[in-house]
Design a protein around this motif. Structure first.
Motif, mmCIF file in Angstrom:
data_model
loop_
_atom_site.group_PDB
_atom_site.id
_atom_site.type_symbol
_atom_site.label_atom_id
_atom_site.label_comp_id
_atom_site.label_asym_id
_atom_site.label_seq_id
_atom_site.Cartn_x
_atom_site.Cartn_y
_atom_site.Cartn_z
ATOM 1 N N ALA A 183 0.833 -1.207 0.000
ATOM 2 C CA ALA A 183 0.000 0.000 0.000
ATOM 3 C C ALA A 183 0.867 1.256 0.000
ATOM 4 C CB ALA A 183 -0.939 -0.013 1.202
ATOM 5 N N ARG A 184 1.889 1.265 0.835
ATOM 6 C CA ARG A 184 2.798 2.428 0.915
ATOM 7 C C ARG A 184 3.459 2.676 -0.438
ATOM 8 N NH1 ARG A 184 8.112 1.163 3.814
ATOM 9 N NH2 ARG A 184 8.344 0.159 1.786
ATOM 10 N N ASP A 185 3.960 1.614 -1.043
ATOM 11 C CA ASP A 185 4.704 1.752 -2.288
ATOM 12 C C ASP A 185 3.807 2.068 -3.487
ATOM 13 O OD1 ASP A 185 6.896 1.221 -0.724
ATOM 14 O OD2 ASP A 185 7.193 -0.825 -1.480
ATOM 15 N N SER A 186 2.489 1.887 -3.334
ATOM 16 C CA SER A 186 1.575 2.199 -4.436
ATOM 17 C C SER A 186 1.561 3.690 -4.733
ATOM 18 C CB SER A 186 0.157 1.727 -4.115
ATOM 19 O OG SER A 186 -0.459 2.617 -3.189
ATOM 20 N N ARG A 187 1.783 4.489 -3.730
ATOM 21 C CA ARG A 187 1.795 5.953 -3.826
ATOM 22 C C ARG A 187 0.468 6.543 -4.297
ATOM 23 N NH1 ARG A 187 7.773 5.958 -5.919
ATOM 24 N NH2 ARG A 187 8.800 5.961 -3.889
ATOM 25 N N THR A 188 -0.583 5.729 -4.296
ATOM 26 C CA THR A 188 -1.908 6.252 -4.649
ATOM 27 C C THR A 188 -2.916 6.030 -3.536
ATOM 28 O OG1 THR A 188 -2.500 4.198 -5.762
ATOM 29 C CG2 THR A 188 -1.580 5.938 -7.135
ATOM 30 N N LEU A 189 -2.708 5.024 -2.718
ATOM 31 C CA LEU A 189 -3.661 4.723 -1.646
ATOM 32 C C LEU A 189 -3.428 5.607 -0.434
ATOM 33 C CD1 LEU A 189 -3.608 0.809 -1.632
ATOM 34 C CD2 LEU A 189 -5.342 2.309 -2.619
ATOM 35 N N ASP A 190 -4.503 5.839 0.324
ATOM 36 C CA ASP A 190 -4.337 6.429 1.644
ATOM 37 C C ASP A 190 -3.681 5.351 2.494
ATOM 38 O OD1 ASP A 190 -5.564 8.813 0.988
ATOM 39 O OD2 ASP A 190 -7.526 8.200 1.737
ATOM 40 N N LEU A 191 -2.512 5.626 3.019
ATOM 41 C CA LEU A 191 -1.792 4.642 3.816
ATOM 42 C C LEU A 191 -2.320 4.663 5.241
ATOM 43 C CD1 LEU A 191 0.458 2.521 3.849
ATOM 44 C CD2 LEU A 191 2.026 4.363 4.522
ATOM 45 N N ASN A 192 -2.804 3.514 5.681
ATOM 46 C CA ASN A 192 -3.256 3.362 7.060
ATOM 47 C C ASN A 192 -2.060 2.960 7.915
ATOM 48 O OD1 ASN A 192 -6.214 3.676 6.523
ATOM 49 N ND2 ASN A 192 -5.808 1.910 5.237
ATOM 50 N N SER A 193 -2.245 2.931 9.224
ATOM 51 C CA SER A 193 -1.152 2.529 10.104
ATOM 52 C C SER A 193 -0.816 1.058 9.867
ATOM 53 C CB SER A 193 -1.538 2.742 11.565
ATOM 54 O OG SER A 193 -2.508 1.788 11.956
ATOM 55 N N SER A 194 0.424 0.681 10.139
ATOM 56 C CA SER A 194 0.820 -0.720 9.991
ATOM 57 C C SER A 194 -0.036 -1.606 10.896
ATOM 58 C CB SER A 194 2.304 -0.897 10.283
ATOM 59 O OG SER A 194 2.619 -0.439 11.579
ATOM 60 N N TYR A 195 -0.402 -1.088 12.044
ATOM 61 C CA TYR A 195 -1.259 -1.811 12.981
ATOM 62 C C TYR A 195 -2.600 -2.172 12.330
ATOM 63 C CZ TYR A 195 -4.139 -2.571 17.149
ATOM 64 O OH TYR A 195 -4.999 -3.094 18.097
ATOM 65 N N SER A 196 -3.154 -1.240 11.553
ATOM 66 C CA SER A 196 -4.459 -1.506 10.938
ATOM 67 C C SER A 196 -4.393 -2.652 9.930
ATOM 68 C CB SER A 196 -5.029 -0.245 10.291
ATOM 69 O OG SER A 196 -4.292 0.121 9.159
ATOM 70 N N TYR A 197 -3.258 -2.802 9.225
ATOM 71 C CA TYR A 197 -3.133 -3.904 8.276
ATOM 72 C C TYR A 197 -3.041 -5.242 9.010
ATOM 73 C CZ TYR A 197 -2.753 -0.438 4.651
ATOM 74 O OH TYR A 197 -3.035 0.602 3.801
ATOM 75 N N ASN A 241 -8.382 8.926 -10.351
ATOM 76 C CA ASN A 241 -7.728 7.627 -10.161
ATOM 77 C C ASN A 241 -8.231 6.706 -11.280
ATOM 78 O OD1 ASN A 241 -6.811 5.097 -9.396
ATOM 79 N ND2 ASN A 241 -7.181 5.446 -7.212
ATOM 80 N N THR A 242 -7.675 6.911 -12.450
ATOM 81 C CA THR A 242 -8.136 6.219 -13.652
ATOM 82 C C THR A 242 -7.997 4.714 -13.549
ATOM 83 O OG1 THR A 242 -7.493 8.160 -14.910
ATOM 84 C CG2 THR A 242 -7.901 6.160 -16.164
ATOM 85 N N ALA A 243 -6.907 4.243 -12.951
ATOM 86 C CA ALA A 243 -6.698 2.792 -12.843
ATOM 87 C C ALA A 243 -7.827 2.147 -12.037
ATOM 88 C CB ALA A 243 -5.341 2.493 -12.214
ATOM 89 N N SER A 244 -8.202 2.753 -10.915
ATOM 90 C CA SER A 244 -9.283 2.187 -10.108
ATOM 91 C C SER A 244 -10.626 2.310 -10.807
ATOM 92 C CB SER A 244 -9.341 2.877 -8.740
ATOM 93 O OG SER A 244 -8.244 2.482 -7.951
#
Length: 181
Positions: free
Chosen positions: A36-50, A134-137
């Motif tokens: 998610a972090r490396d996507s650079r398009t998503l809102d990154l949630n905390s690592s805890y949430s994943y 966000n054309t891809a989505s």
């Protein structure tokens, strides 16, 4: 499920390059966070949430694994408490090395096929939000609707002004229904 529905779902489960779809496990949380972090398009949630997502919503989420079992893509989702016939897709992300091969579509198809044959009530509606541009989505969910013979309706769910940090675009609800059972 009818034989025709099983055949339809099997067609959607073709995975690119021998990857496989699986349920996420808590140990996958860190990898999902990194993707998610490396996507650079998503809102990154905390690592805890994943980590929590992989524990509490594994049944309504999916992970794509490479030949070594490492996560290379994921879709996280949940059933709406007030509308348990509705699957809300929270995030879809694919590692950069695996993009452009249909993996995000295979993950969505695989997840909804698993839920349809899972023994409980299958969702008949898929909802997600996409920010404008966000054309891809937008393409991913429009093609999902077409493949499944469902309608796609769009409307602003959360206007930009509702976000307290002021730096967020509007979130447009994409509602896809009816899903095949």
């Amino acid at each position: 499920m009818t034989a025709a529905q099983a055949d339809l779902q099997d067609r959607f489960l073709e995975m690119p390059e021998g990857l496989r779809i699986d349920r996420p496990e808590v140990a996958d949380g860190a990898a999902l966070w990194r993707i998610a972090r490396d996507s650079r398009t998503l809102d990154l949630n905390s690592s805890y949430s994943y980590l929590l997502w992989c524990r509490d919503f594994a049944g309504t989420s999916a992970v794509a694994r490479d030949g070594r079992g490492r996560p290379v893509g994921f879709v996280t989702g949940y059933l709406r408490p007030e509308r348990p016939d509705t699957l809300v897709v929270w995030q879809v992300a694919v590692d950069a090395a695996y993009r452009g091969r249909g993996l995000a579509a295979a993950l969505l198809d695989g997840l909804t096929a698993r839920l349809a044959r899972g023994g409980g009530p299958a969702p008949t509606v898929l909802e997600t939000t996409v920010t404008p541009g966000n054309t891809a989505s937008e393409r991913l969910f429009a093609s999902y609707a077409r493949r499944h013979g469902a309608r796609l309706e769009r409307e602003v769910l959360f206007a930009a002004g509702l976000f307290p940090d002021g730096a967020h675009d509007a979130e447009v609800l994409h509602r896809i229904a009816p899903l095949p059972r």
